[in-house]
Design a protein around this motif. Structure first.
Motif, PDB file in Angstrom:
ATOM      1  N   MET A  63      34.287  50.723  45.610  1.00 47.55           N
ATOM      2  CA  MET A  63      35.189  49.814  44.933  1.00 47.55           C
ATOM      3  C   MET A  63      36.059  50.608  43.962  1.00 47.55           C
ATOM      4  O   MET A  63      35.648  51.662  43.485  1.00 47.55           O
ATOM      5  N   GLN A  64      37.213  50.087  43.699  1.00 47.25           N
ATOM      6  CA  GLN A  64      38.135  50.694  42.744  1.00 47.25           C
ATOM      7  C   GLN A  64      37.744  50.209  41.335  1.00 47.25           C
ATOM      8  O   GLN A  64      37.607  49.001  41.114  1.00 47.25           O
ATOM      9  N   VAL A  65      37.521  51.133  40.422  1.00 50.38           N
ATOM     10  CA  VAL A  65      37.174  50.776  39.044  1.00 50.38           C
ATOM     11  C   VAL A  65      38.315  51.227  38.147  1.00 50.38           C
ATOM     12  O   VAL A  65      38.740  52.385  38.193  1.00 50.38           O
ATOM     13  N   LEU A  66      38.811  50.295  37.346  1.00 55.44           N
ATOM     14  CA  LEU A  66      39.937  50.553  36.450  1.00 55.44           C
ATOM     15  C   LEU A  66      39.460  50.518  35.001  1.00 55.44           C
ATOM     16  O   LEU A  66      38.627  49.688  34.634  1.00 55.44           O
ATOM     17  N   GLU A 116      39.101  55.071  39.262  1.00 53.31           N
ATOM     18  CA  GLU A 116      38.304  55.917  40.145  1.00 53.31           C
ATOM     19  C   GLU A 116      37.671  55.046  41.222  1.00 53.31           C
ATOM     20  O   GLU A 116      37.494  53.843  41.041  1.00 53.31           O
ATOM     21  N   GLU A 117      37.375  55.664  42.315  1.00 56.96           N
ATOM     22  CA  GLU A 117      36.677  54.998  43.415  1.00 56.96           C
ATOM     23  C   GLU A 117      35.189  55.261  43.231  1.00 56.96           C
ATOM     24  O   GLU A 117      34.776  56.416  43.083  1.00 56.96           O
ATOM     25  N   VAL A 124      35.375  42.432  31.160  1.00 63.73           N
ATOM     26  CA  VAL A 124      35.382  42.856  32.557  1.00 63.73           C
ATOM     27  C   VAL A 124      36.087  41.821  33.423  1.00 63.73           C
ATOM     28  O   VAL A 124      36.035  40.622  33.140  1.00 63.73           O
ATOM     29  N   ALA A 125      36.764  42.315  34.445  1.00 65.66           N
ATOM     30  CA  ALA A 125      37.382  41.454  35.450  1.00 65.66           C
ATOM     31  C   ALA A 125      36.920  41.931  36.821  1.00 65.66           C
ATOM     32  O   ALA A 125      36.904  43.129  37.094  1.00 65.66           O
ATOM     33  N   VAL A 126      36.537  40.991  37.654  1.00 64.39           N
ATOM     34  CA  VAL A 126      36.091  41.275  39.010  1.00 64.39           C
ATOM     35  C   VAL A 126      37.143  40.719  39.958  1.00 64.39           C
ATOM     36  O   VAL A 126      37.421  39.513  39.936  1.00 64.39           O
ATOM     37  N   ASP A 127      37.744  41.581  40.746  1.00 69.41           N
ATOM     38  CA  ASP A 127      38.841  41.188  41.637  1.00 69.41           C
ATOM     39  C   ASP A 127      39.887  40.343  40.895  1.00 69.41           C
ATOM     40  O   ASP A 127      40.296  39.282  41.355  1.00 69.41           O
ATOM     41  N   GLU A 176      37.668  45.379  43.416  1.00 68.86           N
ATOM     42  CA  GLU A 176      38.220  45.950  42.187  1.00 68.86           C
ATOM     43  C   GLU A 176      37.466  45.436  40.977  1.00 68.86           C
ATOM     44  O   GLU A 176      37.202  44.241  40.853  1.00 68.86           O
ATOM     45  N   LEU A 177      37.148  46.358  40.093  1.00 72.15           N
ATOM     46  CA  LEU A 177      36.469  46.055  38.846  1.00 72.15           C
ATOM     47  C   LEU A 177      37.277  46.678  37.725  1.00 72.15           C
ATOM     48  O   LEU A 177      37.672  47.836  37.826  1.00 72.15           O
ATOM     49  N   ALA A 178      37.565  45.907  36.686  1.00 75.18           N
ATOM     50  CA  ALA A 178      38.369  46.426  35.569  1.00 75.18           C
ATOM     51  C   ALA A 178      37.616  46.233  34.260  1.00 75.18           C
ATOM     52  O   ALA A 178      37.030  45.179  34.020  1.00 75.18           O
TER      53      ALA A 178
END
Length: 81
Positions: free
Chosen positions: A1-4, A18-19, A53-56, A71-73
């Motif tokens: 997953m992409q982490v921002l 990062e992935e 945190v935000a998930v998608d 995606e996780l931010a």
């Protein structure tokens, strides 16, 4: 997953994105994996009350499941003004 990572989290981690491949079942479990991975993450996530945190792209809690997430931010609380 992409982490921002945004704002001071990005500065502490040293990257804006990062992935990450993980079998962590929840956001909280992933944060624990990251904390154990490197001191930069331990510093970034030392006080989770200061992290959102935000998930998608949807606001979430740290107990949110990660199955199927793309995606996780992570970001600091936003204040209005």
């Amino acid at each position: 997953m992409q982490v921002l990572y945004f704002a001071w989290l990005r500065e502490r981690v040293g990257a804006g994105r990062e992935e990450i491949a993980s079998d962590a079942p929840t956001v909280a479990a992933l944060v624990e994996e990251l904390r154990a991975k490197d001191e930069r993450y331990a510093l970034a996530f030392e006080d989770l009350s200061a992290v959102r945190v935000a998930v998608d792209q949807e606001a979430a809690e740290f107990d949110a499941p990660l199955a199927g997430v793309r995606e996780l931010a992570f970001f600091p609380p936003v204040t209005g003004g």
